[in-house]
Design an enzyme around this catalytic site. Structure first.
Site, mmCIF file in Angstrom:
data_model
loop_
_atom_site.group_PDB
_atom_site.id
_atom_site.type_symbol
_atom_site.label_atom_id
_atom_site.label_comp_id
_atom_site.label_asym_id
_atom_site.label_seq_id
_atom_site.Cartn_x
_atom_site.Cartn_y
_atom_site.Cartn_z
ATOM 1 N N ASN A 178 10.296 2.268 3.075
ATOM 2 C CA ASN A 178 9.485 1.400 3.928
ATOM 3 C C ASN A 178 9.909 -0.064 3.901
ATOM 4 O O ASN A 178 9.200 -0.930 4.425
ATOM 5 C CB ASN A 178 8.014 1.539 3.545
ATOM 6 N N GLY A 232 0.785 -1.230 0.000
ATOM 7 C CA GLY A 232 0.000 0.000 0.000
ATOM 8 C C GLY A 232 0.816 1.280 0.000
ATOM 9 O O GLY A 232 0.337 2.323 -0.423
ATOM 10 N N ASP A 233 2.054 1.214 0.480
ATOM 11 C CA ASP A 233 2.982 2.354 0.404
ATOM 12 C C ASP A 233 4.386 1.773 0.248
ATOM 13 O O ASP A 233 5.221 1.867 1.151
ATOM 14 C CB ASP A 233 2.893 3.218 1.663
ATOM 15 N N PRO A 234 4.656 1.152 -0.914
ATOM 16 C CA PRO A 234 5.856 0.339 -1.073
ATOM 17 C C PRO A 234 7.102 1.114 -1.468
ATOM 18 O O PRO A 234 8.068 0.517 -1.970
ATOM 19 C CB PRO A 234 5.450 -0.621 -2.194
#
Length: 265
Positions: free
Chosen positions: A195, A189-191
């Site tokens: 992260n 989802g926020d790659p």
């Protein structure tokens, strides 16, 4: 575009920022170090003592940061893949906080890995592939599909230059005409590169910042993770990324999901 964490920020980033009372209470006298402050004002601190390291994330009331949502997703994902284990969470009249155990490794954009981008890119691709393979789609209670994301923003302000001249109406027309789904997986989802965590030996050790985790076409992750390589390591790393993940680049899906990301959806 979703906000990116500021890794190891300069002191000026925290200048004038008072440690929230809830964070001080969670630290309970242990060593407290500011780690990052995102563009919406979310704060992350490292707590350490002689026995262990933890991170506490804090979102003030009204910030719009989905910290409670992230806690729910981390608790589910921890059964299948290395993510921070939620130790405790709570809220007061000022905001919501979440305490997690530290994972081994450094952010993929730490200076160590910026100086060794080949290893970092391989770890990013391997980690994303492992994430997509390990988490069971049929058991995932969270959705990150195009339909769900299109209920969000439709504004291209602050976008990447590749979309900067695209009128909002045209951007929205393209966004509402997605390509056929390739393969549904549980997406991060926020790659973006910050992260992913990488161990001293260059292997992937886990993922963080998973407030948007949910089922979606794998290209929703692949398009953005590969895009973030140039932001953090310079151009030319996408072929290695896709080769390590084990998939041929799909220009149509890459273009679509990068536009959707830029729309803030």
């Amino acid at each position: 575009m979703a906000e990116l964490p500021v890794v190891q920020p300069p002191e000026s980033v925290f200048a004038g920022v008072e440690v929230p009372a809830a964070v001080n209470a969670v630290a309970a006298g242990r060593s407290l170090r500011p780690v990052w402050r995102n563009v919406l004002g979310g704060l992350t601190y490292e707590i350490s003592d002689t026995n262990a390291r933890y991170f506490v994330k804090y979102a003030s009331s009204g910030s719009g940061l989905p910290l409670r949502q992230e806690a729910e997703r981390l608790e589910w994902a921890a059964r299948y893949t290395p993510v921070p284990r939620v130790v405790d969470a709570g809220e007061d009249e000022d905001g919501f906080w979440m305490l997690t155990e530290a994972l081994p490794g450094l952010s993929a954009v730490d200076a160590k890995w910026r100086a060794n981008p080949e290893k970092a890119v391989q770890a990013l691709a391997y980690g994303l592939s492992a994430l997509h393979q390990r988490m069971p789609v049929d058991e995932c209670p969270f959705d990150w599909s195009v339909d769900r994301r299109l209920r969000g923003h439709r504004d291209l302000s602050g976008t990447d230059p590749v979309h900067g001249d695209l009128p909002n109406d045209e951007a929205w027309r393209r966004a509402t005409d997605p390509p056929p789904v390739d393969k549904i997986v549980v997406c991060h989802g926020d790659p973006c590169a910050p992260n992913t965590l990488i161990g001293d030996d260059g292997t992937w050790t886990g993922h963080v910042d998973m407030a948007a985790l949910g089922t979606a076409d794998r290209w929703a992750d692949l398009a953005v993770c590969s895009w973030s390589l140039s932001w953090n390591y310079g151009p030319g790393w996408e072929p290695l990324f896709f080769d390590t993940y084990g998939v041929e680049p799909d220009p149509e899906r890459i273009a679509y999901y990068r536009l959707l990301w830029d729309l803030g959806s």
